[in-house]
Design a protein around this motif. Structure first.
Motif, PDB file in Angstrom:
ATOM      1  N   GLN A   1       0.757  -1.249  -0.087  1.00 11.84           N
ATOM      2  CA  GLN A   1       0.138   0.118  -0.166  1.00 11.84           C
ATOM      3  C   GLN A   1       0.822   1.296  -0.057  1.00 11.84           C
ATOM      4  N   VAL A   2       1.958   1.391   0.775  1.00 14.09           N
ATOM      5  CA  VAL A   2       2.698   2.483   1.038  1.00 14.09           C
ATOM      6  C   VAL A   2       4.259   1.879   0.582  1.00 14.09           C
ATOM      7  N   GLN A   3       4.848   2.686  -0.297  1.00  8.90           N
ATOM      8  CA  GLN A   3       6.210   2.292  -0.495  1.00  8.90           C
ATOM      9  C   GLN A   3       7.185   3.492  -0.459  1.00  8.90           C
ATOM     10  N   LEU A   4       8.260   2.856   0.032  1.00  4.86           N
ATOM     11  CA  LEU A   4       9.645   4.146   0.440  1.00  4.86           C
ATOM     12  C   LEU A   4      10.593   3.636  -0.324  1.00  4.86           C
ATOM     13  N   ALA A   5      11.269   4.858  -0.786  1.00  2.53           N
ATOM     14  CA  ALA A   5      12.578   4.633  -1.500  1.00  2.53           C
ATOM     15  C   ALA A   5      13.522   5.646  -1.131  1.00  2.53           C
ATOM     16  N   GLU A   6      14.647   5.288  -0.516  1.00  2.00           N
ATOM     17  CA  GLU A   6      15.720   5.908  -0.040  1.00  2.00           C
ATOM     18  C   GLU A   6      16.708   6.465  -1.093  1.00  2.00           C
ATOM     19  N   SER A   7      17.297   7.780  -0.887  1.00  2.00           N
ATOM     20  CA  SER A   7      18.254   8.279  -1.868  1.00  2.00           C
ATOM     21  C   SER A   7      19.211   9.110  -1.256  1.00  2.00           C
ATOM     22  N   GLY A   8      20.387   9.509  -1.930  1.00  2.00           N
ATOM     23  CA  GLY A   8      21.275  10.263  -1.381  1.00  2.00           C
ATOM     24  C   GLY A   8      22.518   9.731  -0.592  1.00  2.00           C
ATOM     25  N   GLY A   9      22.443   8.508  -0.326  1.00  4.83           N
ATOM     26  CA  GLY A   9      23.657   7.994   0.019  1.00  4.83           C
ATOM     27  C   GLY A   9      24.907   7.950  -0.825  1.00  4.83           C
ATOM     28  N   GLY A  10      26.113   7.722  -0.100  1.00  5.41           N
ATOM     29  CA  GLY A  10      27.304   7.627  -1.106  1.00  5.41           C
ATOM     30  C   GLY A  10      28.489   7.596  -0.208  1.00  5.41           C
ATOM     31  N   LEU A  11      29.556   8.014  -0.681  1.00  2.00           N
ATOM     32  CA  LEU A  11      30.971   8.145  -0.200  1.00  2.00           C
ATOM     33  C   LEU A  11      31.056   9.632   0.413  1.00  2.00           C
ATOM     34  N   VAL A  12      31.526   9.571   1.836  1.00  2.00           N
ATOM     35  CA  VAL A  12      31.778  10.876   2.087  1.00  2.00           C
ATOM     36  C   VAL A  12      32.711  11.076   3.142  1.00  2.00           C
ATOM     37  N   GLU A  13      33.802  12.008   3.401  1.00  2.00           N
ATOM     38  CA  GLU A  13      34.927  12.013   4.061  1.00  2.00           C
ATOM     39  C   GLU A  13      34.455  12.270   5.479  1.00  2.00           C
ATOM     40  N   PHE A  14      35.345  11.723   6.418  1.00  2.00           N
ATOM     41  CA  PHE A  14      35.108  11.986   7.998  1.00  2.00           C
ATOM     42  C   PHE A  14      35.165  13.563   8.478  1.00  2.00           C
ATOM     43  N   GLY A  15      34.053  13.816   8.860  1.00  2.61           N
ATOM     44  CA  GLY A  15      33.775  15.157   9.364  1.00  2.61           C
ATOM     45  C   GLY A  15      32.618  16.065   8.314  1.00  2.61           C
ATOM     46  N   GLY A  16      32.431  15.141   7.265  1.00  2.00           N
ATOM     47  CA  GLY A  16      31.575  15.837   6.159  1.00  2.00           C
ATOM     48  C   GLY A  16      30.084  15.652   6.446  1.00  2.00           C
ATOM     49  N   SER A  17      29.308  16.126   5.364  1.00  2.00           N
ATOM     50  CA  SER A  17      27.987  16.232   5.454  1.00  2.00           C
ATOM     51  C   SER A  17      27.197  15.327   4.399  1.00  2.00           C
ATOM     52  N   LEU A  18      26.120  15.057   4.569  1.00  2.00           N
ATOM     53  CA  LEU A  18      25.186  14.110   3.529  1.00  2.00           C
ATOM     54  C   LEU A  18      23.921  14.271   4.062  1.00  2.00           C
ATOM     55  N   LYS A  19      22.788  14.337   3.227  1.00  2.00           N
ATOM     56  CA  LYS A  19      21.435  14.407   3.084  1.00  2.00           C
ATOM     57  C   LYS A  19      21.061  13.408   2.465  1.00  2.00           C
ATOM     58  N   LEU A  20      20.033  12.563   3.334  1.00  2.00           N
ATOM     59  CA  LEU A  20      19.344  11.473   2.638  1.00  2.00           C
ATOM     60  C   LEU A  20      17.937  11.717   2.232  1.00  2.00           C
ATOM     61  N   SER A  21      17.267  11.299   1.683  1.00  2.00           N
ATOM     62  CA  SER A  21      15.890  11.613   1.162  1.00  2.00           C
ATOM     63  C   SER A  21      15.129  10.284   1.225  1.00  2.00           C
ATOM     64  N   CYS A  22      13.910  10.190   1.652  1.00  2.11           N
ATOM     65  CA  CYS A  22      12.895   8.976   1.434  1.00  2.11           C
ATOM     66  C   CYS A  22      11.490   9.576   0.735  1.00  2.11           C
ATOM     67  N   ALA A  23      11.404   9.087  -0.577  1.00  3.93           N
ATOM     68  CA  ALA A  23      10.253   9.419  -1.231  1.00  3.93           C
ATOM     69  C   ALA A  23       9.199   8.356  -0.870  1.00  3.93           C
ATOM     70  N   VAL A  24       8.086   8.808  -0.406  1.00  4.90           N
ATOM     71  CA  VAL A  24       7.022   7.966  -0.108  1.00  4.90           C
ATOM     72  C   VAL A  24       5.809   7.978  -1.305  1.00  4.90           C
ATOM     73  N   SER A  25       5.346   6.799  -1.414  1.00  2.23           N
ATOM     74  CA  SER A  25       4.168   6.748  -2.618  1.00  2.23           C
ATOM     75  C   SER A  25       3.420   5.711  -2.254  1.00  2.23           C
ATOM     76  N   GLY A  26       2.062   5.914  -2.639  1.00  4.90           N
ATOM     77  CA  GLY A  26       1.016   4.871  -2.499  1.00  4.90           C
ATOM     78  C   GLY A  26      -0.104   5.538  -1.573  1.00  4.90           C
ATOM     79  N   ARG A  27       0.547   6.374  -0.487  1.00  2.00           N
ATOM     80  CA  ARG A  27      -0.324   6.924   0.419  1.00  2.00           C
ATOM     81  C   ARG A  27       0.252   8.231   0.487  1.00  2.00           C
TER      82      ARG A  27
END
Length: 122
Positions: free
Chosen positions: A1-27
């Protein structure tokens, strides 16, 4: 009924920053409290952060407090995890999760994404 899809992962240096996203569909995302979990190499799955439906209340484990921020945009059906000052121990597969409970505790999440890898390098 509900589907989740993560994105935004990857390789980052120590002390760095990263932003993940989760797109929700279905509901609509406004139906669900949302959370992020992670599973590091050789470790079991671990709760990281949660946010309630209105986006007014959040919950974090101590190791990420002050470094990670969970947020949501109900109009865009998206949940985010902003990760700052990343450490080697943050390396893991990160999963987005939705709860069918109105006010879930940390082990009451029911729908899961497939995960996105975050690797903190030297």
């Amino acid at each position: 009924q509900v589907q989740l899809a993560e994105s935004g992962g990857g390789l980052v240096e120590f002390g760095g920053s990263l932003k993940l996203s989760c797109a929700v569909s279905g509901r609509p995302i406004r139906t669900y409290p949302m959370a992020w979990f992670r599973q590091a190499r050789g470790r079991s799955r671990e709760f990281v952060a949660a946010i309630d439906v209105p986006g007014e209340n959040t919950d974090y484990i101590e190791p990420v407090k002050g470094r990670f921020t969970i947020s949501r945009d109900n109009a865009q059906n998206t949940v985010y995890l902003q990760m700052n000052n990343l450490k080697y121990e943050d390396t893991a597969v990160y999963y987005c999760a939705a709860s069918f409970w109105a006010t879930p505790n940390r082990n009451q999440y029911n729908a899961w994404g497939q995960g996105t890898q975050v690797t903190v390098s030297s």
